[in-house]
Scaffold this active site. Structure first.
Site, PDB file in Angstrom:
ATOM      1  N   LYS A  60      99.674  10.880  73.124  1.00 21.63           N
ATOM      2  CA  LYS A  60     100.950  10.162  73.212  1.00 21.63           C
ATOM      3  C   LYS A  60     101.301   9.318  71.985  1.00 21.63           C
ATOM      4  CE  LYS A  60     102.633  11.389  76.184  1.00 21.63           C
ATOM      5  NZ  LYS A  60     103.063  12.820  76.275  1.00 21.63           N
ATOM      6  N   HIS A 121      93.186  16.216  70.072  1.00 18.25           N
ATOM      7  CA  HIS A 121      93.121  14.786  70.419  1.00 18.25           C
ATOM      8  C   HIS A 121      91.685  14.275  70.263  1.00 18.25           C
ATOM      9  CE1 HIS A 121      97.189  14.620  71.734  1.00 18.25           C
ATOM     10  NE2 HIS A 121      97.044  15.180  72.902  1.00 18.25           N
ATOM     11  N   SER A 151     103.204   4.918  77.131  1.00 15.17           N
ATOM     12  CA  SER A 151     103.556   6.335  77.104  1.00 15.17           C
ATOM     13  C   SER A 151     102.500   7.168  77.853  1.00 15.17           C
ATOM     14  CB  SER A 151     103.684   6.799  75.650  1.00 15.17           C
ATOM     15  OG  SER A 151     104.075   8.146  75.592  1.00 15.17           O
ATOM     16  N   TYR A 206     103.459   6.062  63.754  1.00 16.08           N
ATOM     17  CA  TYR A 206     104.670   6.396  64.530  1.00 16.08           C
ATOM     18  C   TYR A 206     105.817   5.456  64.160  1.00 16.08           C
ATOM     19  CZ  TYR A 206     107.413   7.175  68.886  1.00 16.08           C
ATOM     20  OH  TYR A 206     108.395   7.463  69.812  1.00 16.08           O
ATOM     21  N   MET A 245     115.115  16.794  69.602  1.00 20.91           N
ATOM     22  CA  MET A 245     113.890  17.379  70.175  1.00 20.91           C
ATOM     23  C   MET A 245     113.898  17.325  71.707  1.00 20.91           C
ATOM     24  SD  MET A 245     110.738  16.562  67.582  1.00 20.91           S
ATOM     25  CE  MET A 245     109.536  17.076  68.800  1.00 20.91           C
TER      26      MET A 245
HETATM   27  P1  A3P Z   1     107.416   7.977  75.016  1.00 19.59           P
HETATM   28  O1  A3P Z   1     106.655   8.293  76.262  1.00 19.59           O
HETATM   29  O2  A3P Z   1     107.226   6.557  74.582  1.00 19.59           O
HETATM   30  O3  A3P Z   1     108.849   8.355  75.091  1.00 19.59           O
HETATM   31  P2  A3P Z   1     102.754  13.200  72.207  1.00 19.59           P
HETATM   32  O4  A3P Z   1     103.581  14.261  71.595  1.00 19.59           O
HETATM   33  O5  A3P Z   1     101.634  12.732  71.354  1.00 19.59           O
HETATM   34  O6  A3P Z   1     102.360  13.559  73.596  1.00 19.59           O
HETATM   35  O7  A3P Z   1     103.659  11.896  72.294  1.00 19.59           O
HETATM   36  C1  A3P Z   1     104.749  11.824  73.163  1.00 19.59           C
HETATM   37  C2  A3P Z   1     105.517  10.577  72.836  1.00 19.59           C
HETATM   38  O8  A3P Z   1     106.224  10.780  71.598  1.00 19.59           O
HETATM   39  C3  A3P Z   1     106.586  10.272  73.882  1.00 19.59           C
HETATM   40  O9  A3P Z   1     106.774   8.851  73.837  1.00 19.59           O
HETATM   41  C4  A3P Z   1     107.761  11.038  73.312  1.00 19.59           C
HETATM   42  O10 A3P Z   1     109.010  10.639  73.818  1.00 19.59           O
HETATM   43  C5  A3P Z   1     107.615  10.673  71.840  1.00 19.59           C
HETATM   44  N1  A3P Z   1     108.349  11.577  70.957  1.00 19.59           N
HETATM   45  C6  A3P Z   1     108.369  12.927  70.977  1.00 19.59           C
HETATM   46  N2  A3P Z   1     109.200  13.403  70.034  1.00 19.59           N
HETATM   47  C7  A3P Z   1     109.712  12.319  69.396  1.00 19.59           C
HETATM   48  C8  A3P Z   1     110.649  12.148  68.323  1.00 19.59           C
HETATM   49  N3  A3P Z   1     111.229  13.193  67.742  1.00 19.59           N
HETATM   50  N4  A3P Z   1     110.946  10.899  67.937  1.00 19.59           N
HETATM   51  C9  A3P Z   1     110.364   9.829  68.532  1.00 19.59           C
HETATM   52  N5  A3P Z   1     109.479   9.925  69.541  1.00 19.59           N
HETATM   53  C10 A3P Z   1     109.159  11.157  69.968  1.00 19.59           C
END
Ligand code: A3P
Length: 308
Positions: A60, A121, A151, A206, A245
């Site tokens: 996440k 991971h 998250s 991030y 996305m």
């Molecule tokens: P949130 O739950 O805070 O919205 P992973 O891909 O490592 O599983 O992480 C998922 C997290 O990254 C989620 O956070 C998701 O919404 C966020 N995320 C995915 N694509 C993103 C983007 N283009 N810009 C910002 N955050 C993004």
């Protein structure tokens, strides 16, 4: 007549009834999904090609986002080409194993020719040695602990292969103690940070990606020895914005059926913000977390930001 291989989406649909909240099993002190632990040797023995690229994250922290940026950079910003398959097929998840007929990460990798983009991971000490021996490039994306925990909490609610998250208050404690899948966030971010220079790891945050996506996309481009035009960079900034996305079926995990990811509980592309933690932590939870954070992070100086 030869049978057509199942698509990834169809394979998951067929296995959906075998999906459950798998328990965590310790591998060298790191709790991993039992399906991964049971196949640990084959994961650990994986031998990458020197041209393979590893994208490593704590769950996440922005994995999917980084995967999409890399895929677009490698394909000169061609949006259609980057919709050729879901994220999980374009850049397989190294250690993931699930009930058949779902292909494991290793199954998917075997079907691809290098150079491959591989997601993991795993904390640095569990990354198969071959990545270091072969001097593979590694991009690590980290996210501030509070937003990462929030998250992960929502993800564990909807990801029906992960242990029950239980209430938020208890979840914070599990996060602080490293009892969630893939272990301690603190050890994870510190492990890659400490070895980033020696192992030539590109360490991204991030929050920096959110604040100035163009700059971070360019850093990735230089790291990968690519050269794409200004226009293409601008296009990649747009295509990898949260809004775009979220609506991209090849990046938003909408292809995972409800018995696996129940997006009626919480969507995969949930908020994509920095600072959403303020909507979850009470002031006493925040204080307790900060005190523990100061202890666990006292030996490193990673420039995390909890707001931008
Ligand atoms: P949130 O739950 O805070 O919205 P992973 O891909 O490592 O599983 O992480 C998922 C997290 O990254 C989620 O956070 C998701 O919404 C966020 N995320 C995915 N694509 C993103 C983007 N283009 N810009 C910002 N955050 C993004």
């Amino acid at each position: 007549m030869e049978e057509k291989p199942l698509s990834y989406e169809e394979a998951i649909r067929r296995a959906a009834s075998a999906i459950k909240r798998f328990p965590l099993i310790d591998i060298e002190g790191v709790p991993l999904m039992s399906t991964i632990a049971e196949n640990w040797k084959s994961v650990s023995d994986f031998s990458p090609d020197p041209s393979d690229l590893l994208i490593a994250t704590y769950p996440k922290a922005g994995t999917t986002w980084t995967q999409e940026i890399v895929d677009l950079l490698l394909h000169n910003g061609d949006a259609e080409l980057c919709k050729r398959a879901p994220t999980a097929v374009r850049s397989p998840f190294l250690e993931i194993c699930a009930p058949p007929p779902i292909p494991s990460g290793l199954d998917l990798l075997e079907q691809m020719k290098p150079p491959r983009v591989i997601k993991t991971h795993l904390p640095i000490q569990l990354v198969p040695k071959g990545f270091w021996e072969n001097k593979c490039k590694v991009i690590y994306t980290a996210r501030n602990a509070k937003d990462n925990a929030v998250s992960y909490f929502h993800f564990d609610r909807m990801n029906l292969t992960q242990p029950e998250p239980g209430p938020w208050d208890g979840y914070i404690n599990k996060f602080m103690k490293g009892e969630l899948g893939w272990g301690s966030w603190y050890d994870h971010v510190k492990g890659y940070w400490r070895e980033r220079k020696e192992k030539n790891i590109l360490y991204l945050l991030y929050e920096d990606m959110k604040e100035n996506p163009r700059k971070e996309i360019e850093r990735i481009m230089y790291y990968l020895d690519l050269s794409v035009s200004e226009d293409v960079i601008e296009r990649i900034v747009q295509l990898t914005s949260f809004k775009v996305m979220k609506d991209n079926p090849m990046a938003n995990y909408s292809y995972i059926p409800k018995p696996v990811f129940d997006q009626s509980i919480s969507v995969f592309m949930r908020k994509g913000e920095v600072g959403d933690w303020v909507n979850h932590f009470t002031s006493s939870q925040s204080q307790m977390f900060d005190e523990d954070y100061a202890k666990q992070m006292k030996d490193v100086d990673i420039p995390f930001r909890f707001s931008i």
